[in-house]
Design a protein around this motif. Structure first.
Motif, PDB file in Angstrom:
ATOM      1  N   UNK A 243       0.829  -1.320   0.155  1.00 25.58           N
ATOM      2  CA  UNK A 243      -0.110   0.019  -0.024  1.00 25.58           C
ATOM      3  C   UNK A 243       0.685   1.327  -0.011  1.00 25.58           C
ATOM      4  N   UNK A 244       2.069   1.326   0.793  1.00 23.64           N
ATOM      5  CA  UNK A 244       2.713   2.379   0.836  1.00 23.64           C
ATOM      6  C   UNK A 244       3.649   2.489  -0.555  1.00 23.64           C
ATOM      7  N   UNK A 245       4.149   1.688  -1.021  1.00 28.09           N
ATOM      8  CA  UNK A 245       4.746   1.592  -2.291  1.00 28.09           C
ATOM      9  C   UNK A 245       3.869   2.058  -3.507  1.00 28.09           C
ATOM     10  N   UNK A 246       2.595   1.613  -3.558  1.00 27.92           N
ATOM     11  CA  UNK A 246       1.664   2.004  -4.541  1.00 27.92           C
ATOM     12  C   UNK A 246       1.424   3.397  -4.320  1.00 27.92           C
ATOM     13  N   UNK A 247       1.267   3.965  -3.099  1.00 26.48           N
ATOM     14  CA  UNK A 247       0.890   5.642  -2.985  1.00 26.48           C
ATOM     15  C   UNK A 247       2.072   6.346  -3.532  1.00 26.48           C
ATOM     16  N   UNK A 248       3.270   5.677  -3.061  1.00 26.16           N
ATOM     17  CA  UNK A 248       4.449   6.576  -3.551  1.00 26.16           C
ATOM     18  C   UNK A 248       4.781   6.629  -5.099  1.00 26.16           C
ATOM     19  N   UNK A 249       4.475   5.626  -5.592  1.00 27.11           N
ATOM     20  CA  UNK A 249       4.705   5.486  -6.956  1.00 27.11           C
ATOM     21  C   UNK A 249       3.514   6.243  -7.657  1.00 27.11           C
ATOM     22  N   UNK A 250       2.258   6.526  -7.101  1.00 28.33           N
ATOM     23  CA  UNK A 250       1.396   7.360  -7.548  1.00 28.33           C
ATOM     24  C   UNK A 250       1.744   9.086  -7.310  1.00 28.33           C
ATOM     25  N   UNK A 251       2.765   9.008  -6.528  1.00 26.86           N
ATOM     26  CA  UNK A 251       2.909  10.556  -6.389  1.00 26.86           C
ATOM     27  C   UNK A 251       2.539  11.087  -4.960  1.00 26.86           C
TER      28      UNK A 251
END
Length: 324
Positions: A243-251
């Motif tokens: 979840x954290x990695x996905x949010x970071x990848x989304x900016x």
């Protein structure tokens, strides 16, 4: 003939320098008078006792604001009177629960206020004596800045609002006993712990932005850590990392704006910035409410001011990064 010094004034001055025993004696000395005020306004019953307990918490936070130590008795009775009037207003009106949040100095966070009066060690030592069920709503209600309304606390705990009110009443009563019991005990260093928690929050986010959030979870969080949304368990460490990695990848970026730290509970309150091309990606703020075991996170409860349905949360966490 010189008059004898007022013992109350001496206790106030000692309490304002951080002497917790002096504050405990002061509150005990005036407890009967405070309760008499509550009874005169609210009548006999649990409401009067709860108002006194709330007034004690206010006194713990604001003893440093007393400018006339000789008039501390009148000040304490005024605090009780204000608490009682607030309860009467609540009983007369149907108001949004957000309006019932405790008043705070806008220039200082809750932990800063305690830090200024050098009382947080004593208070936290007493809070640690409460069961986790009672500790969580009390800490959120009185020490967080974003999760203070009854409905918000209910969402974090995954229980009805009525249960939150009941647990808060129990917690306030038990806290008063614990404060008396721990007044002369050796206390942990809450100031150092809070500073370390600030460092941990900043370091965790910086490490996550560097692409290594999984290593933080593996090293500092329990292998059995659970991600909670309300009363529902959504998953474990793999889901939290994803979840954290996905949010970071989304900016998406998060910044800690307030932390509350005990030995068994920590709350990180965040400001959230969504990417310019998708400003509604995330709510503007969130709270990480973490149960701790031996210093490691064993349960992460997510809170967003705008509640999302559990199904929506699960869909977002299950979506690929480029779809978030």
């Amino acid at each position: 003939m010189n008059s004898l010094p007022d013992p109350d004034a001496e206790l106030v001055r000692a309490a304002q320098t951080g002497e917790v025993t002096a504050l405990a004696l002061l509150l005990e000395h005036h407890r009967a008078g405070m309760r008499a005020v509550a009874l005169s306004i609210l009548g006999p019953g649990s409401d009067a006792d709860d108002a006194v307990q709330d007034a004690v918490l206010v006194a713990l936070r604001r003893i440093g604001d007393v400018r006339d130590p000789d008039a501390v008795g009148a000040w304490l009775r005024m605090v009780v009177r204000n608490q009682c009037r607030g309860r009467l207003r609540e009983a007369r009106r149907l108001v949004p629960v957000e309006e019932l949040a405790p008043r705070r100095d806008p220039a200082a966070g809750p932990d800063e206020t305690l830090d200024r009066h050098a009382m947080q060690d004593w208070v936290w030592e007493a809070i640690e004596q409460l069961s986790p069920t009672l500790q969580l709503p009390l800490v959120l209600r009185h020490f967080s800045s974003q999760v203070t309304a009854y409905d918000q606390i209910a969402r974090v705990c995954g229980v009805p609002v009525g249960t939150v009110r009941s647990r808060l009443n129990q917690a306030r009563t038990k806290l008063a006993d614990a404060l008396t019991a721990t007044a002369e005990a050796a206390h942990s260093d809450a100031r150092t712990r809070t500073a370390a928690t600030w460092d941990d929050a900043r370091d965790t986010l910086a490490t996550a932005e560097a692409g290594a959030f999984g290593s933080v979870v593996a090293q500092r969080w329990s292998p059995e850590v659970a991600l909670m949304y309300g009363a529902a368990r959504l998953g474990g460490s793999a889901l939290i990392t994803r979840a954290m990695d996905c949010d970071l990848a989304a900016g998406v970026r998060q910044r800690p704006v307030n932390v509350t730290a005990g030995r068994s509970l920590a709350v990180w309150e965040m400001d959230i910035t969504s990417p310019p091309e998708n400003p509604g990606h995330c709510p503007p703020s969130a709270a990480w409410v973490m149960d701790l075991d031996g210093g490691k996170v064993k349960r992460l409860r997510l809170f967003h001011p705008r509640p999302m349905a559990e199904s929506v949360v699960e869909q977002r966490l299950a979506a690929p990064a480029d779809a978030l």
